[in-house]
Design a protein around this motif. Structure first.
Motif, PDB file in Angstrom:
ATOM      1  N   GLN A 172       1.316   3.979  -3.164  1.00  0.00           N
ATOM      2  CA  GLN A 172       1.086   5.420  -2.980  1.00  0.00           C
ATOM      3  C   GLN A 172       2.278   6.221  -3.523  1.00  0.00           C
ATOM      4  O   GLN A 172       2.095   7.238  -4.201  1.00  0.00           O
ATOM      5  CB  GLN A 172       0.894   5.737  -1.496  1.00  0.00           C
ATOM      6  CG  GLN A 172      -0.445   5.295  -0.939  1.00  0.00           C
ATOM      7  CD  GLN A 172      -0.618   5.794   0.484  1.00  0.00           C
ATOM      8  OE1 GLN A 172      -1.113   6.886   0.718  1.00  0.00           O
ATOM      9  NE2 GLN A 172      -0.180   4.995   1.435  1.00  0.00           N
ATOM     10  N   THR A 173       3.489   5.768  -3.203  1.00  0.00           N
ATOM     11  CA  THR A 173       4.684   6.453  -3.691  1.00  0.00           C
ATOM     12  C   THR A 173       4.752   6.388  -5.209  1.00  0.00           C
ATOM     13  O   THR A 173       5.082   7.373  -5.881  1.00  0.00           O
ATOM     14  CB  THR A 173       5.946   5.823  -3.086  1.00  0.00           C
ATOM     15  OG1 THR A 173       5.869   5.871  -1.657  1.00  0.00           O
ATOM     16  CG2 THR A 173       7.195   6.561  -3.550  1.00  0.00           C
ATOM     17  N   TRP A 186       0.832  -1.202   0.000  1.00  0.00           N
ATOM     18  CA  TRP A 186       0.000   0.000   0.000  1.00  0.00           C
ATOM     19  C   TRP A 186       0.868   1.254   0.000  1.00  0.00           C
ATOM     20  O   TRP A 186       0.606   2.212  -0.730  1.00  0.00           O
ATOM     21  CB  TRP A 186      -0.920  -0.025   1.229  1.00  0.00           C
ATOM     22  CG  TRP A 186      -1.891   1.113   1.288  1.00  0.00           C
ATOM     23  CD1 TRP A 186      -2.913   1.375   0.423  1.00  0.00           C
ATOM     24  CD2 TRP A 186      -1.924   2.151   2.270  1.00  0.00           C
ATOM     25  NE1 TRP A 186      -3.586   2.518   0.811  1.00  0.00           N
ATOM     26  CE2 TRP A 186      -3.002   3.006   1.936  1.00  0.00           C
ATOM     27  CE3 TRP A 186      -1.175   2.432   3.397  1.00  0.00           C
ATOM     28  CZ2 TRP A 186      -3.323   4.119   2.698  1.00  0.00           C
ATOM     29  CZ3 TRP A 186      -1.498   3.542   4.152  1.00  0.00           C
ATOM     30  CH2 TRP A 186      -2.555   4.378   3.794  1.00  0.00           C
ATOM     31  N   TYR A 227       2.264   6.085  -7.293  1.00  0.00           N
ATOM     32  CA  TYR A 227       1.248   6.986  -7.841  1.00  0.00           C
ATOM     33  C   TYR A 227       1.727   8.439  -7.805  1.00  0.00           C
ATOM     34  O   TYR A 227       1.556   9.188  -8.777  1.00  0.00           O
ATOM     35  CB  TYR A 227      -0.062   6.854  -7.059  1.00  0.00           C
ATOM     36  CG  TYR A 227      -1.087   7.894  -7.451  1.00  0.00           C
ATOM     37  CD1 TYR A 227      -1.867   7.742  -8.590  1.00  0.00           C
ATOM     38  CD2 TYR A 227      -1.251   9.059  -6.690  1.00  0.00           C
ATOM     39  CE1 TYR A 227      -2.787   8.708  -8.969  1.00  0.00           C
ATOM     40  CE2 TYR A 227      -2.165  10.030  -7.057  1.00  0.00           C
ATOM     41  CZ  TYR A 227      -2.924   9.849  -8.198  1.00  0.00           C
ATOM     42  OH  TYR A 227      -3.821  10.811  -8.563  1.00  0.00           O
ATOM     43  N   ASP A 228       2.335   8.835  -6.679  1.00  0.00           N
ATOM     44  CA  ASP A 228       2.839  10.208  -6.555  1.00  0.00           C
ATOM     45  C   ASP A 228       3.902  10.499  -7.618  1.00  0.00           C
ATOM     46  O   ASP A 228       3.927  11.591  -8.201  1.00  0.00           O
ATOM     47  CB  ASP A 228       3.428  10.433  -5.156  1.00  0.00           C
ATOM     48  CG  ASP A 228       2.358  10.469  -4.079  1.00  0.00           C
ATOM     49  OD1 ASP A 228       1.183  10.708  -4.429  1.00  0.00           O
ATOM     50  OD2 ASP A 228       2.699  10.252  -2.898  1.00  0.00           O
TER      51      ASP A 228
END
Length: 202
Positions: free
Chosen positions: A23-24, A19, A26-27
């Motif tokens: 997130q990283t 997870w 996606y950023d």
């Protein structure tokens, strides 16, 4: 938003790691999209192996490679793993560190160093001269103006042959471990085996 609804994290440590990585990732992708660029610092290319980075090699058959980048020195046929990084680095900045490792292992500086062109910048040459170490490499300047002898192509074969042996016989170019620590142990073990198979000939 769903995660924020929980008082405690509802994922086990493996899923929680994924997870965070996602997130990283996606950023990073969002940043490249907004800035209309194709590169980002510490770019993640594998969710399962977030430590792996793309390393531009400029080879005709593989412009970009993925995996660890290592620096190995050779002393009397024995290999020493001086550096292992997952981020790309300039080998030319590692010469002093490699020779300092030699001094730590053997108690003195080497008399002669044979190195590729990338190590032979003016700063390294000056440092070697200051410490009384002879550099066997192609001299600076135009070839006709240089009369001193330099390293011949055959003198670089031992280190290149050692890499070939590590790849062909022991799979250095086929590290299949998923975890960063396991991959690093695998690589170090291959270097150890290269030295072990040399021992019977001593």
């Amino acid at each position: 938003r769903l995660m924020e609804a929980y008082g405690t994290i509802p994922l086990d440590r493996y899923d929680y790691k994924y997870w965070l990585v996602i997130q990283t990732l996606y950023d990073q992708q969002n940043k490249m999209f907004k800035e209309e660029t194709h590169s980002v610092e510490h770019r993640i290319v594998s969710i399962h192996q977030p430590h792996v980075r793309p390393i531009v090699r400029g080879k005709s058959n593989a412009n970009v490679e993925f995996g660890a980048k290592i620096q190995v020195s050779l002393m009397n046929g024995y290999a020493f793993l001086d550096d292992l990084q997952w981020e790309a680095f300039n080998e030319g900045t590692r010469l002093e560190m490699t020779i300092d490792n030699f001094k730590r292992r053997f108690g003195c500086y080497p008399k002669v160093v044979m190195a590729d062109k990338i190590y032979c910048n003016r700063q390294n040459r000056a440092w070697l001269k200051t410490n009384g170490i002879e550099l066997r490499a192609k001299p600076l300047g135009r070839p006709p103006a240089v009369k001193t002898e330099h390293v011949s192509p055959g003198e670089r074969n031992p280190i290149e042959g050692k890499f070939g042996q590590a790849k062909t016989a022991y799979g250095l170019n086929r590290i299949m471990a998923r975890l960063q620590e396991t991959s690093e142990s695998w690589i170090a073990t291959i270097i150890l085996v290269l030295n072990l198979v040399k021992l019977p000939g001593e």
